[in-house]
Design an enzyme around this catalytic site. Structure first.
Site, mmCIF file in Angstrom:
data_model
loop_
_atom_site.group_PDB
_atom_site.id
_atom_site.type_symbol
_atom_site.label_atom_id
_atom_site.label_comp_id
_atom_site.label_asym_id
_atom_site.label_seq_id
_atom_site.Cartn_x
_atom_site.Cartn_y
_atom_site.Cartn_z
ATOM 1 N N GLY A 49 0.831 -1.210 0.000
ATOM 2 C CA GLY A 49 0.000 0.000 0.000
ATOM 3 C C GLY A 49 0.861 1.253 0.000
ATOM 4 O O GLY A 49 0.677 2.161 -0.815
ATOM 5 N N HIS A 50 1.834 1.287 0.909
ATOM 6 C CA HIS A 50 2.764 2.425 0.942
ATOM 7 C C HIS A 50 3.539 2.543 -0.375
ATOM 8 O O HIS A 50 3.724 3.632 -0.912
ATOM 9 C CB HIS A 50 3.799 2.250 2.054
ATOM 10 C CG HIS A 50 3.253 2.147 3.446
ATOM 11 N ND1 HIS A 50 3.355 1.014 4.206
ATOM 12 C CD2 HIS A 50 2.610 3.053 4.220
ATOM 13 C CE1 HIS A 50 2.823 1.223 5.399
ATOM 14 N NE2 HIS A 50 2.347 2.451 5.438
ATOM 15 N N SER A 78 -0.020 -2.048 8.270
ATOM 16 C CA SER A 78 1.104 -2.476 9.109
ATOM 17 C C SER A 78 0.593 -3.258 10.310
ATOM 18 O O SER A 78 1.306 -4.084 10.873
ATOM 19 C CB SER A 78 1.893 -1.253 9.584
ATOM 20 O OG SER A 78 2.270 -0.457 8.487
HETATM 21 P P1 AMP Z 1 0.637 4.701 7.755
HETATM 22 O O1 AMP Z 1 2.040 4.195 7.667
HETATM 23 O O2 AMP Z 1 -0.355 3.675 8.190
HETATM 24 O O3 AMP Z 1 0.537 6.016 8.504
HETATM 25 O O4 AMP Z 1 0.215 5.036 6.268
HETATM 26 C C1 AMP Z 1 0.983 5.907 5.466
HETATM 27 C C2 AMP Z 1 0.221 6.193 4.199
HETATM 28 O O5 AMP Z 1 -0.029 4.975 3.511
HETATM 29 C C3 AMP Z 1 -1.150 6.837 4.467
HETATM 30 O O6 AMP Z 1 -1.406 7.810 3.449
HETATM 31 C C4 AMP Z 1 -2.085 5.657 4.340
HETATM 32 O O7 AMP Z 1 -3.400 6.016 3.960
HETATM 33 C C5 AMP Z 1 -1.410 4.858 3.240
HETATM 34 N N1 AMP Z 1 -1.833 3.467 3.260
HETATM 35 C C6 AMP Z 1 -1.826 2.610 4.320
HETATM 36 N N2 AMP Z 1 -2.330 1.406 3.954
HETATM 37 C C7 AMP Z 1 -2.666 1.520 2.649
HETATM 38 C C8 AMP Z 1 -3.240 0.615 1.688
HETATM 39 N N3 AMP Z 1 -3.575 -0.628 2.015
HETATM 40 N N4 AMP Z 1 -3.447 1.065 0.432
HETATM 41 C C9 AMP Z 1 -3.118 2.341 0.082
HETATM 42 N N5 AMP Z 1 -2.571 3.231 0.929
HETATM 43 C C10 AMP Z 1 -2.343 2.824 2.200
#
Ligand code: AMP
Length: 284
Positions: free
Chosen positions: A36-37, A186
């Protein structure tokens, strides 16, 4: 790819890149990177000359009793994944450098930050908006890419960027899922095998909402009931909230009017792990 761990060094590097007339794209994350990231990084890579990725587990967006201490961390792995996804700079600040003694300012984005996740996690979006504001000021991006997985976060950041004249273009990347429909997160590593087997019900409950609306259902209470039933069939799942809200204001809807855009979202605890997901319903 270069690693920068000081706020002042990141700011100076960003100034230099801008002075050279190059565009900066930015993907902020809390690390423990997954596909996703990486998909956001690939989108960002195509929008600018230099890609900056930050990895910072921001203490101020976690509430008391939440998983700040146990949040998964693996900066060596994150560095190699980010580099392969095209990052030029990985910014990994220390909490003490981001929030030196005396730090007191909090960004309050108003009503869209107090519903849904903001209601379940009081203070969460104050922490998110504040750290993103700081990161925007440090990294000075022309464009920043966020995931639709955290739909309310995108709405909060867009509001903040517009209201405070950041001049940063906000781009949203689609949610990346496991083959069985579970949104990548995560936090999925917390799930036991039995819990992991139940987690795809979250996506199935969204599918139930989308297909009910597609079949003509306009009563949001009925759509919420259908979604709740899918989750209730999972022995380890406990619903935090299930919502059908206006996609712009995030206020709850009672019915799907013609021409409306609804954000269908839910937060579910599977065992001790809290997971969120969402979808958009557009009514012609
Ligand atoms: P985080 O590390 O959870 O703070 O996420 C960092 C970025 O990655 C944020 O913009 C989230 O929305 C995005 N993100 C997390 N999981 C996904 C996913 N499965 N698909 C797309 N973007 C994601």
């Amino acid at each position: 790819m270069v690693t920068i761990d000081r706020v002042a060094s990141m700011g100076a590097a960003a100034d230099g890149i801008r002075r050279d007339g190059r565009r900066i794209a930015f993907v902020p994350t809390m690390g423990y990177l997954h596909e996703g990231h990486l998909s956001l990084m690939r989108i960002a890579r195509g929008l600018a000359d230099v890609l900056v990725v930050s990895v910072f587990v921001n203490p101020s967006q976690f509430g008391r009793g939440e998983d700040f201490a146990s949040y998964p961390r693996d900066i060596a792995r994150d560095s190699s994944l980010a580099e392969r996804a095209g990052a030029d700079v990985i910014f990994v600040p220390e909490a003490g450098d981001m929030y030196p003694a005396g730090h007191a300012t909090l960004v309050d984005v108003g009503p869209i930050a107090t519903v849904l996740e903001g209601k379940s996690r009081p203070g969460h979006f104050g922490g998110v908006a504040t750290v993103v504001a700081k990161l925007f000021n440090i990294v000075k991006p022309h464009v920043a890419v966020f995931g639709q997985k955290d739909a309310q976060q995108v709405a909060v950041i867009r509001r903040m960027a517009a209201d405070l004249d950041f001049g940063v273009e906000i781009v949203t990347g689609p949610t990346v899922r496991e083959p069985d429909g579970l949104a990548m997160s995560s936090r999925n590593v917390y799930l036991s095998p039995a819990e992991r087997a139940q987690a795809p019900a979250i996506r199935r409950s969204l599918d139930a909402a989308v297909s009910a609306a597609g079949g003509g259902e306009r009563d949001c209470a009925k759509i919420v009931a259908l979604m709740r039933a899918v989750i209730a069939a999972q022995p380890s799942a406990a619903i935090d909230y299930v919502s059908v809200a206006d996609a712009g204001t995030l206020q709850e809807l009672t019915s799907l009017a013609r021409g409306s855009r609804a954000l269908v979202s839910l937060a579910v605890r599977i065992g001790a792990t809290r997971l969120i997901d969402n979808d958009i319903i557009t009514v012609d």
